[in-house]
Motif scaffolding. Structure first.
Motif, PDB file in Angstrom:
ATOM      1  N   ILE A  82       0.855  -1.189   0.000  1.00 38.77           N
ATOM      2  CA  ILE A  82       0.000   0.000   0.000  1.00 38.77           C
ATOM      3  C   ILE A  82       0.893   1.241   0.000  1.00 38.77           C
ATOM      4  O   ILE A  82       1.880   1.309   0.745  1.00 38.77           O
ATOM      5  CB  ILE A  82      -0.929  -0.008   1.231  1.00 38.77           C
ATOM      6  N   LEU A  83       0.558   2.210  -0.838  1.00 44.80           N
ATOM      7  CA  LEU A  83       1.327   3.463  -0.981  1.00 44.80           C
ATOM      8  C   LEU A  83       2.793   3.180  -1.304  1.00 44.80           C
ATOM      9  O   LEU A  83       3.697   3.854  -0.790  1.00 44.80           O
ATOM     10  CB  LEU A  83       1.223   4.307   0.298  1.00 44.80           C
ATOM     11  N   GLU A  84       3.013   2.217  -2.185  1.00 43.05           N
ATOM     12  CA  GLU A  84       4.387   1.807  -2.491  1.00 43.05           C
ATOM     13  C   GLU A  84       5.194   2.941  -3.113  1.00 43.05           C
ATOM     14  O   GLU A  84       6.404   3.070  -2.874  1.00 43.05           O
ATOM     15  CB  GLU A  84       4.349   0.600  -3.430  1.00 43.05           C
ATOM     16  N   THR A  85       4.547   3.785  -3.899  1.00 39.87           N
ATOM     17  CA  THR A  85       5.275   4.852  -4.585  1.00 39.87           C
ATOM     18  C   THR A  85       5.532   6.070  -3.703  1.00 39.87           C
ATOM     19  O   THR A  85       6.366   6.911  -4.030  1.00 39.87           O
ATOM     20  CB  THR A  85       4.484   5.311  -5.831  1.00 39.87           C
ATOM     21  N   LYS A  86       4.826   6.171  -2.574  1.00 37.42           N
ATOM     22  CA  LYS A  86       4.966   7.355  -1.723  1.00 37.42           C
ATOM     23  C   LYS A  86       5.874   7.131  -0.516  1.00 37.42           C
ATOM     24  O   LYS A  86       6.382   8.089   0.067  1.00 37.42           O
ATOM     25  CB  LYS A  86       3.581   7.803  -1.227  1.00 37.42           C
ATOM     26  N   ILE A  87       6.030   5.856  -0.111  1.00 38.52           N
ATOM     27  CA  ILE A  87       6.824   5.568   1.088  1.00 38.52           C
ATOM     28  C   ILE A  87       7.993   4.669   0.710  1.00 38.52           C
ATOM     29  O   ILE A  87       7.816   3.631   0.060  1.00 38.52           O
ATOM     30  CB  ILE A  87       5.968   4.878   2.177  1.00 38.52           C
ATOM     31  N   SER A  88       9.177   5.048   1.125  1.00 45.41           N
ATOM     32  CA  SER A  88      10.391   4.288   0.810  1.00 45.41           C
ATOM     33  C   SER A  88      10.333   2.898   1.448  1.00 45.41           C
ATOM     34  O   SER A  88      10.084   2.763   2.650  1.00 45.41           O
ATOM     35  CB  SER A  88      11.619   5.040   1.315  1.00 45.41           C
ATOM     36  N   THR A  89      10.575   1.872   0.625  1.00 48.34           N
ATOM     37  CA  THR A  89      10.594   0.512   1.177  1.00 48.34           C
ATOM     38  C   THR A  89      11.762   0.330   2.143  1.00 48.34           C
ATOM     39  O   THR A  89      11.659  -0.437   3.106  1.00 48.34           O
ATOM     40  CB  THR A  89      10.692  -0.529   0.045  1.00 48.34           C
ATOM     41  N   LYS A  90      12.863   1.034   1.889  1.00 50.92           N
ATOM     42  CA  LYS A  90      14.004   0.963   2.811  1.00 50.92           C
ATOM     43  C   LYS A  90      13.614   1.507   4.175  1.00 50.92           C
ATOM     44  O   LYS A  90      13.962   0.929   5.216  1.00 50.92           O
ATOM     45  CB  LYS A  90      15.177   1.762   2.239  1.00 50.92           C
ATOM     46  N   PHE A  91      12.860   2.616   4.195  1.00 53.22           N
ATOM     47  CA  PHE A  91      12.408   3.179   5.467  1.00 53.22           C
ATOM     48  C   PHE A  91      11.470   2.207   6.186  1.00 53.22           C
ATOM     49  O   PHE A  91      11.554   2.028   7.402  1.00 53.22           O
ATOM     50  CB  PHE A  91      11.699   4.514   5.230  1.00 53.22           C
ATOM     51  N   LEU A  92      10.559   1.581   5.430  1.00 50.80           N
ATOM     52  CA  LEU A  92       9.632   0.629   6.043  1.00 50.80           C
ATOM     53  C   LEU A  92      10.391  -0.521   6.707  1.00 50.80           C
ATOM     54  O   LEU A  92      10.028  -0.970   7.794  1.00 50.80           O
ATOM     55  CB  LEU A  92       8.665   0.078   4.992  1.00 50.80           C
ATOM     56  N   ARG A  93      11.447  -0.992   6.035  1.00 50.47           N
ATOM     57  CA  ARG A  93      12.241  -2.084   6.607  1.00 50.47           C
ATOM     58  C   ARG A  93      12.977  -1.633   7.864  1.00 50.47           C
ATOM     59  O   ARG A  93      12.992  -2.332   8.871  1.00 50.47           O
ATOM     60  CB  ARG A  93      13.246  -2.591   5.570  1.00 50.47           C
TER      61      ARG A  93
END
Length: 570
Positions: A82-93
């Motif tokens: 969800i919101l893959e383009t707006k939130i950095s996947t690196k930050f999520l990890r």
């Protein structure tokens, strides 16, 4: 309205009190965790989970109760990011968070650390919505990250590709080059990751098998082999050499089988991996048996023994002399039952010896001896010497021949309690096996206290098992006594996120225990065969493995199909 949460010190103090009150944690564990936390500066919840002092799920539930937030499980996660383009996947990890749902003014966020105000504010700014936090375990969130954001190229897959692109190592013959390759960081990370994934998946064994065009890695989970990875065959030499280095084997020797051992630290637990290599047509096949010392318990009921079976077994073990046998095929849990018995018998006033090939687990206070047949140190040879060491209890890994059987009988006659295993199909078959080995019938009747036969069946996953009403024909076929067909409820496997779609989670034991009674002794002396002994034992009150399994199927612990699968030879 902004969420108001306590400061970390107040939260941790309250969390510990809640875990202590619910008996999910004890005071010594808290002290240990606080010492480690002071050294590492990690969050207390992370330290507790990494050290294995409390489960991630228990910590998550206690955190949710403490903060008044809901707990979300992996089964409730969305099907995609969800919101893959707006939130950095690196930050999520790095923050260990996962967006779950989205509305006009809110974003539902799974968090391993709900007190992380920086992560909440960053998500709110990126999404333009207020964060509504929910509690999830770190493992569930990390698994979702890999599933959502790696696009099928998992951490394992990335490592495999990195190594494969770097060097064609499948046919390397130079030993120094092999050693260098096996010591490179990507290979080390790959082998460590294979082991960690196996432990996380509750695997008992890791199989690394080379074939003509691929290298197959499989895990044995709940007794069933499952494919874990299929790296290129080009990684064969690198992976096998790394395992052999870790197990202190000779990496230059690829023509003969070798055995070794690896000590592996995982989340505060020290595990042993028993390693075996075998030369095959396309290279060396490797099997690693995962041995967790913390899994040993001195409670037979925890292994799945019913109360009356445990009572009979405990009574046999309480006798100061005689032989107690455990029988069953390879992989039926015999060793676990024997170690449980040893833990029961390991008292300050007793001296215990074990003769093993190989030694599975190290037990404090027990003198354990490794059999080494290649130098003449056989079971029989060691047993003769052990009898001069004034033992109270002797555990023999397996009675394989007449010589060992006769010495074991003599040890029992001279006041020692002997525990051992045999490979027979049922309890009665162990008596005839001893007679076939050449042990006199009067010695068998005077020394054998009892025989425990067992098998392992897969347990149904409690989260997804499905009850159903058994048909009258099935009730008659499985022989449920005193049961009306209309009231006979059995269970079948379904499959969910918790059990990874298998419908099963863990294994339990089905048993039968034969105790040597006077009618059985007379039958042995009269030359009765295994069939007659079995019938006499059942008449004396022995519940067969099949009957024991049927009770577990009716209780919803396993399926009747599992019971029939493992007891079909009886």
């Amino acid at each position: 309205m902004s969420l108001v949460l306590p400061d970390r010190q107040t939260f941790e103090r309250s969390l510990v009190e809640r875990l202590l009150h619910s008996e999910k944690l004890n005071a010594p564990s808290v002290e240990r965790a606080l010492r480690v936390r002071a050294e590492t500066d990690d969050r207390l919840e992370v330290v507790l989970a990494n050290l294995g002092l409390a489960s991630e799920q228990d910590i998550a539930e206690a955190t949710a109760s403490e903060l008044g937030l809901p707990v979300v499980r992996a089964a409730d996660f969305p099907d995609g990011p969800i919101l893959e383009t707006k939130i950095s996947t690196k930050f999520l990890r790095e923050a260990c968070v996962l967006p779950l749902d989205l509305s006009d003014d809110e974003i539902c966020l799974a968090m391993a650390d709900p007190l992380d105000g920086y992560a909440r504010r960053a998500i709110e700014m990126s999404a333009g919505r207020i964060v509504r936090p929910q509690i999830a375990t770190r493992s569930d969130i990390q698994a979702a990250h890999e599933r959502f954001y790696n696009r099928g190229n998992s951490q394992l897959g990335q490592l495999v590709q990195e190594i494969a692109d770097g060097d064609d190592s499948g046919t390397i013959e130079d030993v120094d080059r092999l050693r260098d390759l096996a010591s490179e960081a990507p290979v080390i990370r790959l082998v460590n990751l294979l082991i960690v994934r196996a432990i996380e998946g509750r695997a008992s064994d890791i199989h690394v098998e080379p074939f003509d065009s691929r290298l197959l890695v499989r895990y044995r989970i709940d007794g069933i082999l499952q494919t874990a990875a299929e790296p290129s065959v080009r990684l064969r030499a690198a992976v096998v050499s790394r395992i052999k280095i870790m197990a202190r084997m000779n990496i230059a020797e690829r023509r003969l089988p070798q055995d070794g051992r690896i000590r592996f630290a995982f989340r505060g637990r020290d595990l042993d991996l028993r390693v075996s290599t075998m030369p095959t047509l396309h290279g060396e096949s490797v099997v690693m048996r995962i041995l967790d010392r913390t899994s040993l318990v001195n409670d037979f009921s925890a292994l799945g023994f019913l109360a009356d079976t445990e009572s009979k077994l405990t009574e046999a073990l309480a006798r100061p002399q005689g032989i107690m046998l455990v029988t069953g095929p390879t992989g039926s849990g015999k060793t676990t039952s024997l170690y449980t018995a040893l833990l029961r018998l390991n008292l300050p006033g007793s001296k215990l010896f074990t003769l093993e090939d190989p030694i599975e687990y190290e037990i404090e206070g027990v003198n354990q001896i490794q059999v080494k047949s290649q130098i003449g140190l056989s079971f029989a040879q060691i047993l003769r010497s052990v009898l001069r060491q004034d033992p109270d209890v002797i555990m023999i890994g397996e009675i394989r021949d007449r010589e060992t059987a006769e010495i074991a009988v003599q040890a029992a006659l001279t006041g020692h309690l002997v525990l051992s295993t045999l490979h027979t199909n049922d309890a009665a078959g162990s008596i005839t096996r001893l007679l076939d080995m050449g042990v006199a019938d009067y010695l068998v009747t005077s020394t054998v206290n009892g025989v425990l036969a067992q098998r392992l069946v897969r347990q149904l996953c409690p989260h997804c098992r499905v009850p159903y009403q058994a048909l009258p024909q099935l009730v008659r076929q499985i022989g449920i006594a005193d049961a009306r067909a209309s009231e006979t409820i059995l269970y079948r496997a379904a499959g969910c996120e918790v059990c990874r779609g298998t419908g099963y989670h863990g294994r339990t034991v089905v048993t039968e225990i034969l105790t040597m009674t006077d009618p059985l002794r007379r039958l042995v002396l009269d030359g009765g065969d295994a069939r007659a002994l079995r019938q006499a034992a059942v008449a004396s009150g022995m519940r067969t493995m099949y009957a024991d399994g049927t009770l577990k199927a009716l209780a919803g612990i396993t399926t009747i199909e599992e019971v029939m699968r493992v007891t079909s030879d009886n």
